[in-house]
Design a protein around this motif. Structure first.
Motif, PDB file in Angstrom:
ATOM      1  N   THR A 131       4.233   6.186  -9.689  1.00 20.62           N
ATOM      2  CA  THR A 131       5.371   6.765 -10.404  1.00 20.62           C
ATOM      3  C   THR A 131       6.529   5.775 -10.452  1.00 20.62           C
ATOM      4  N   HIS A 132       6.836   5.145  -9.313  1.00 24.57           N
ATOM      5  CA  HIS A 132       7.908   4.136  -9.280  1.00 24.57           C
ATOM      6  C   HIS A 132       7.554   2.957 -10.162  1.00 24.57           C
ATOM      7  N   CYS A 133       6.286   2.587 -10.141  1.00 27.52           N
ATOM      8  CA  CYS A 133       5.834   1.455 -10.958  1.00 27.52           C
ATOM      9  C   CYS A 133       6.075   1.736 -12.441  1.00 27.52           C
ATOM     10  N   ALA A 134       5.714   2.932 -12.868  1.00 23.66           N
ATOM     11  CA  ALA A 134       5.894   3.280 -14.272  1.00 23.66           C
ATOM     12  C   ALA A 134       7.357   3.287 -14.678  1.00 23.66           C
ATOM     13  N   ALA A 135       8.230   3.559 -13.680  1.00 22.34           N
ATOM     14  CA  ALA A 135       9.672   3.593 -13.957  1.00 22.34           C
ATOM     15  C   ALA A 135      10.337   2.244 -13.738  1.00 22.34           C
ATOM     16  N   GLY A 136       9.557   1.242 -13.300  1.00 23.88           N
ATOM     17  CA  GLY A 136      10.106  -0.099 -13.102  1.00 23.88           C
ATOM     18  C   GLY A 136      10.921  -0.253 -11.838  1.00 23.88           C
ATOM     19  N   ARG A 137      10.708   0.591 -10.813  1.00 21.63           N
ATOM     20  CA  ARG A 137      11.488   0.512  -9.569  1.00 21.63           C
ATOM     21  C   ARG A 137      10.685  -0.313  -8.551  1.00 21.63           C
TER      22      ARG A 137
ATOM     23  N   ARG B 214      11.524  -2.093  -5.796  1.00 19.25           N
ATOM     24  CA  ARG B 214      11.754  -1.917  -4.356  1.00 19.25           C
ATOM     25  C   ARG B 214      11.033  -0.673  -3.861  1.00 19.25           C
ATOM     26  N   GLU B 215      11.124   0.425  -4.593  1.00 22.40           N
ATOM     27  CA  GLU B 215      10.461   1.664  -4.199  1.00 22.40           C
ATOM     28  C   GLU B 215       8.945   1.510  -4.229  1.00 22.40           C
ATOM     29  N   VAL B 216       8.477   0.652  -5.168  1.00 19.78           N
ATOM     30  CA  VAL B 216       7.029   0.402  -5.204  1.00 19.78           C
ATOM     31  C   VAL B 216       6.569  -0.215  -3.891  1.00 19.78           C
ATOM     32  N   ILE B 217       7.308  -1.208  -3.424  1.00 15.73           N
ATOM     33  CA  ILE B 217       6.943  -1.890  -2.172  1.00 15.73           C
ATOM     34  C   ILE B 217       6.995  -0.913  -0.995  1.00 15.73           C
ATOM     35  N   GLU B 218       8.018  -0.068  -0.956  1.00  9.07           N
ATOM     36  CA  GLU B 218       8.139   0.910   0.132  1.00  9.07           C
ATOM     37  C   GLU B 218       6.946   1.872   0.123  1.00  9.07           C
ATOM     38  N   SER B 219       6.568   2.310  -1.052  1.00  5.59           N
ATOM     39  CA  SER B 219       5.436   3.235  -1.148  1.00  5.59           C
ATOM     40  C   SER B 219       4.125   2.567  -0.735  1.00  5.59           C
ATOM     41  N   LEU B 220       3.964   1.285  -1.128  1.00  2.00           N
ATOM     42  CA  LEU B 220       2.770   0.559  -0.703  1.00  2.00           C
ATOM     43  C   LEU B 220       2.713   0.415   0.813  1.00  2.00           C
ATOM     44  N   ASN B 221       3.881   0.173   1.434  1.00  2.00           N
ATOM     45  CA  ASN B 221       3.939   0.067   2.905  1.00  2.00           C
ATOM     46  C   ASN B 221       3.595   1.406   3.555  1.00  2.00           C
ATOM     47  N   ASP B 222       4.128   2.493   2.960  1.00  2.00           N
ATOM     48  CA  ASP B 222       3.803   3.822   3.493  1.00  2.00           C
ATOM     49  C   ASP B 222       2.295   4.086   3.401  1.00  2.00           C
ATOM     50  N   MET B 223       1.743   3.721   2.254  1.00  2.00           N
ATOM     51  CA  MET B 223       0.302   3.925   2.074  1.00  2.00           C
ATOM     52  C   MET B 223      -0.487   3.158   3.126  1.00  2.00           C
ATOM     53  N   GLN B 224      -0.094   1.914   3.378  1.00  2.00           N
ATOM     54  CA  GLN B 224      -0.802   1.093   4.354  1.00  2.00           C
ATOM     55  C   GLN B 224      -0.695   1.678   5.756  1.00  2.00           C
ATOM     56  N   THR B 225       0.476   2.208   6.088  1.00  2.00           N
ATOM     57  CA  THR B 225       0.665   2.823   7.416  1.00  2.00           C
ATOM     58  C   THR B 225      -0.252   4.024   7.585  1.00  2.00           C
ATOM     59  N   HIS B 226      -0.300   4.870   6.573  1.00  2.00           N
ATOM     60  CA  HIS B 226      -1.156   6.061   6.659  1.00  2.00           C
ATOM     61  C   HIS B 226      -2.630   5.681   6.701  1.00  2.00           C
ATOM     62  N   LEU B 227      -3.021   4.651   5.966  1.00  5.10           N
ATOM     63  CA  LEU B 227      -4.412   4.199   5.992  1.00  5.10           C
ATOM     64  C   LEU B 227      -4.808   3.694   7.370  1.00  5.10           C
ATOM     65  N   GLN B 228      -3.883   3.010   8.040  1.00  7.26           N
ATOM     66  CA  GLN B 228      -4.159   2.520   9.393  1.00  7.26           C
ATOM     67  C   GLN B 228      -4.346   3.686  10.369  1.00  7.26           C
ATOM     68  N   GLU B 229      -3.535   4.729  10.194  1.00 10.39           N
ATOM     69  CA  GLU B 229      -3.673   5.915  11.047  1.00 10.39           C
ATOM     70  C   GLU B 229      -5.026   6.592  10.802  1.00 10.39           C
ATOM     71  N   ALA B 230      -5.391   6.697   9.524  1.00 10.94           N
ATOM     72  CA  ALA B 230      -6.677   7.301   9.201  1.00 10.94           C
ATOM     73  C   ALA B 230      -7.826   6.446   9.733  1.00 10.94           C
ATOM     74  N   ALA B 231      -7.691   5.127   9.629  1.00 10.16           N
ATOM     75  CA  ALA B 231      -8.729   4.217  10.114  1.00 10.16           C
ATOM     76  C   ALA B 231      -8.935   4.363  11.611  1.00 10.16           C
ATOM     77  N   ALA B 232      -7.853   4.573  12.352  1.00  8.37           N
ATOM     78  CA  ALA B 232      -7.951   4.739  13.804  1.00  8.37           C
ATOM     79  C   ALA B 232      -8.767   5.990  14.146  1.00  8.37           C
ATOM     80  N   TYR B 233      -8.598   7.039  13.351  1.00 13.54           N
ATOM     81  CA  TYR B 233      -9.348   8.264  13.587  1.00 13.54           C
ATOM     82  C   TYR B 233     -10.831   8.080  13.245  1.00 13.54           C
ATOM     83  N   LEU B 234     -11.094   7.346  12.167  1.00 13.79           N
ATOM     84  CA  LEU B 234     -12.468   7.202  11.675  1.00 13.79           C
ATOM     85  C   LEU B 234     -13.256   6.099  12.382  1.00 13.79           C
TER      86      LEU B 234
END
Length: 334
Positions: free
Chosen positions: A299-305, A307-327
């Motif tokens: 959504t941020h990407c489509a709006a040209g934001r 900085r928010e794109v980078i923040e969202s990518l970092n959030d995604m990576q953090t959650h993926l690491q948490e999921a990876a630890a469980y799996l």
């Protein structure tokens, strides 16, 4: 039922099932003094009627069968077990009671009568054992049964001359033994049903690992389009290809929005405690949060934001690491 199973069950009948009478503590009353031989005679008549009746049913059924020799014999054995098991066990129980009475019966009669009682017992035992284990070829099996029945008839005639007991008295003497004999048949059926239960394949116990692998295969296939669109975006971003980035972000939204509506995609199996409660799918929040962050990023990407794109990518990576630890213990990755 296979032929071997039929033979095993027949062996169970011969070896174990007749113990059902004593197993249930059913009393077998001794005859009154002076009545051991007449009581034995009454039991012999009952035992012969049982096994002669089974023989007639077996031969009648067998003679009308078609198919190969093995198929016909298997059908006969199955029919015997399914329809005559209780009678076979009752006959065997009667035979055992007779055997336990013979010594005392011989003491109360002359040697000739005692010997005739014993010969009749042995002939009837052979009849019951023979009919319990039918073997090919049919004509020889039938001939063997007929020889035994002829010998039994001759011995009954001889015994009828030596030991005269009115029919009414024979029925009265038999009465106390009908319940334990019939109970043996009932117990035989129950034991055979228990035996059949042991032959049923036990359900395969599926582990959490097995279910996790199954879930992961479906999960991987389902999220593949969203991951592919993300890969296109990352390559375009690395190449500063803004047009490709914009196209990739639209593709991400197209794939991830309907994906997030399917909670089962993000619900790997989990062992419930206690284990008797089984294994159930359970939502893994970090995994769903990762794809939620991917949707926000698009959504941020489509709006040209940027900085928010980078923040969202970092959030995604953090959650993926948490999921990876469980799996990780299950050797699968998000």
């Amino acid at each position: 039922m296979s032929l071997s199973r039929g033979l095993i069950a027949i062996c169970l009948l011969g070896c174990n099932l007749v113990a059902a009478v004593s197993a249930k503590d059913v009393d077998v009353p001794p005859p009154q003094s002076g009545m051991w031989a007449p009581t034995t005679l009454a039991l012999l008549g009952y035992n012969k009627d049982i096994c002669d009746g089974i023989a007639g049913r077996v031969l009648s059924y067998w003679s009308n069968l078609s198919g190969s020799t093995e198929e016909r014999l298997e059908k006969v054995q199955n029919r015997l077990l399914n329809e005559s098991l209780a009678d076979l066990a009752a006959g065997r129980s009667a035979s055992d009671i007779i055997h336990s009475f013979l010594d005392q019966a011989r003491r109360e009669t002359d040697s000739e009568t005692g010997a005739s009682l014993e010969r009749l017992y042995e002939l009837e035992k052979s009849l019951c054992d023979t009919v319990a284990s039918p073997v090919d070829p049919l004509p020889q099996f039938e001939a063997r049964l007929q020889r035994l029945l002829d010998q039994i008839e001759r011995e009954e005639e001889e015994l009828g001359r030596l030991l005269v007991v009115p029919d009414d008295q024979l029925r009265t003497l038999l009465e106390p033994y009908l319940q334990p004999i019939q109970l043996a048949g009932f117990e035989a059926q129950n034991d055979y049903l228990d035996y059949l239960e042991t032959l049923k394949p036990k359900p395969v116990e599926v582990s959490v690992q097995d279910k996790m692998v199954q879930w992961h295969a479906a999960y991987t296939q389902t999220v593949k389009p969203a991951k592919r669109a993300l890969g296109h975006y990352l390559r375009a971003r690395k190449n500063n290809d803004f047009a490709a980035m914009s196209s990739a972000c639209r593709d991400i939204l197209k794939e991830v929005i309907p994906l997030l509506r399917r909670e089962e995609v993000f619900s790997p199996p989990k062992q419930l405690l206690p284990k008797s409660r089984g294994i159930q799918p359970q939502l893994l929040p970090p995994l769903m949060d990762a794809y939620t962050a991917l949707r926000v990023m698009a959504t941020h990407c489509a709006a040209g934001r940027s900085r928010e794109v980078i923040e969202s990518l970092n959030d995604m990576q953090t959650h993926l690491q948490e999921a990876a630890a469980y799996l990780r213990p299950y050797s699968v990755t998000p």
